[in-house]
Enzyme design. Structure first.
Site, PDB file in Angstrom:
ATOM      1  N   HIS A  35       1.190   5.629  23.083  1.00  0.00           N
ATOM      2  CA  HIS A  35      -0.185   5.886  23.524  1.00  0.00           C
ATOM      3  C   HIS A  35      -0.352   5.422  24.973  1.00  0.00           C
ATOM      4  O   HIS A  35      -0.910   6.129  25.811  1.00  0.00           O
ATOM      5  CB  HIS A  35      -1.185   5.137  22.633  1.00  0.00           C
ATOM      6  CG  HIS A  35      -1.617   5.891  21.421  1.00  0.00           C
ATOM      7  ND1 HIS A  35      -0.779   6.106  20.353  1.00  0.00           N
ATOM      8  CD2 HIS A  35      -2.807   6.481  21.093  1.00  0.00           C
ATOM      9  CE1 HIS A  35      -1.431   6.784  19.422  1.00  0.00           C
ATOM     10  NE2 HIS A  35      -2.655   7.032  19.848  1.00  0.00           N
ATOM     11  N   HIS A  80      -0.394  -2.417  18.046  1.00  0.00           N
ATOM     12  CA  HIS A  80       0.608  -2.836  19.023  1.00  0.00           C
ATOM     13  C   HIS A  80       0.340  -4.248  19.507  1.00  0.00           C
ATOM     14  O   HIS A  80      -0.805  -4.729  19.484  1.00  0.00           O
ATOM     15  CB  HIS A  80       0.622  -1.893  20.236  1.00  0.00           C
ATOM     16  CG  HIS A  80       1.284  -0.584  19.971  1.00  0.00           C
ATOM     17  ND1 HIS A  80       2.650  -0.444  19.859  1.00  0.00           N
ATOM     18  CD2 HIS A  80       0.764   0.661  19.793  1.00  0.00           C
ATOM     19  CE1 HIS A  80       2.941   0.826  19.630  1.00  0.00           C
ATOM     20  NE2 HIS A  80       1.808   1.514  19.575  1.00  0.00           N
TER      21      HIS A  80
END
Length: 365
Positions: A134, A181
């Site tokens: 991302h 993350h």
């Protein structure tokens, strides 16, 4: 009885994970606002949203690094802004995402532990964490757009720089907020993307010229991505990374073939000059045309995607003798790669060839 733990706005776990919480976490199934089950965790992590502004901001920001954004924004730039800008973004996006996806399955760094983090997504939890794709995609798309347009269109460079920074930062922070993350994953992804941009920038014009003029471009655009997809790193368990990578490379391949065909047969360019003198000169007529191009194009793209999914999956099901609803069969290499690649290469081709022809037919050029 719900036992709640009020978490601070910033939390570090063993120096690796930072999550912007504004959530309340408990061990009860009573009245949860949402929940997620981490792969291998064996327990549901329930949460109650305490700050809806941050929740919706970062859920929206997370979507800016997913298919819904790619399938709308990238074609939008091709239909309404500039062909060369769109070509550069799509090529950079394909390269950056392939490297990021493969890196995940080579490094095999785990995602943050849950608990203590609350994971707001389920599908991507099956993937490894480092680097954050991302973050890579957001950095690549926002800054390649800035670099490709700053010398062609008249707008304040500082404004473009701030916009690119804010866009990429929001996407990066969304990965922390959703618990998908660690800080290191996000920083690593952004830095890798930045390095790739620096390395590729001197060759932008050469790559673009080759893609438009080389007679072998259509063949190479299909064969090379297919070889990369069929030789994707193997894992001990199923992960959606191969499917996502095939989707990206397929879309890039189809779009690249479309670029080549358009250049060979002198397809009419869109009137991107509307933007050259600055945004104050954009009229209501221009806005109507832009919106019309977008909605017509998106309808065709989505229709193409759905049609090709049904046709290709039906053919593969007939060839390998499995029912269309068999998810395990659809995850097999010989099914997943052609299914995703053919479907999304058709999407890329449709967006760059079929949609422009339809725009011309409807008088939207």
């Amino acid at each position: 009885m719900l036992m709640q733990l009020q978490l601070p706005s910033q939390l570090r776990h063993k120096g690796r994970s930072l999550q912007l919480w504004h959530l309340s976490v408990g061990q009860s199934d009573e009245h949860p606002a949402g929940g997620d089950r981490g792969v291998g965790s064996g327990c549901a992590q329930k949460y109650i949203v305490k700050n809806y502004f941050y929740y919706y901001l970062f859920k929206f920001s997370a979507a800016l690094g997913e298919e819904i954004f790619y399938i709308t924004f990238l074609p939008f730039t091709y239909w309404n802004i500039d062909h060369s800008v769109s070509r550069r973004m799509i090529i950079i996006w394909s390269i950056v995402m392939y490297i990021g996806q493969v890196s995940k399955d080579i490094l095999k760094w785990p995602r943050p532990l849950s608990p203590p983090v609350v994971k707001l997504e389920m599908r991507t939890d099956a993937e490894y964490g480092m680097p954050s794709t991302h973050a890579m995609a957001a950095t690549a798309i926002s800054f390649s757009f800035l670099i490709a347009t700053m010398n062609q269109y008249k707008y304040p460079f500082e404004l473009g720089l701030v916009a690119a920074f804010v866009f990429s930062t929001l996407v990066c922070l969304s990965r922390l907020y959703t618990g998908m993350h660690t800080v290191l994953d996000v920083i690593g992804g952004a830095l890798i993307s930045a390095v790739l941009l620096v390395l590729l920038y001197p060759a932008w014009d050469m790559i673009d010229h080759l893609l438009l003029t080389n007679p072998f471009c259509p063949l190479l655009s299909i064969v090379v991505p297919l070889v990369l997809c069929y030789n994707y790193p193997k894992l001990d368990y199923y992960s959606p990374t191969r499917a996502d990578t095939t989707t990206i490379l397929g879309a890039g391949a189809g779009a690249t073939v479309g670029f080549w065909l358009n250049n060979q047969y002198a397809a009419p360019a869109y009137a991107g000059k509307n933007f050259q003198l600055g945004f104050p000169l954009i009229t209501s007529k221009v806005v109507v045309v832009v919106l019309a191009r977008f909605f017509v194009g998106i309808f065709v793209v989505l229709l193409t995607r759905q049609l090709m999914k049904n046709v290709v999956l039906g053919m593969l099901g007939y060839r390998y003798k499995f029912p269309i609803g068999d998810l395990e069969a659809r995850r097999r290499l010989e099914v997943e790669v052609p299914y995703k690649f053919i479907t999304y290469s058709s999407v890329g081709f449709s967006a760059t060839v079929i949609v422009p022809l339809l725009h011309k037919l409807l008088g939207l050029m």
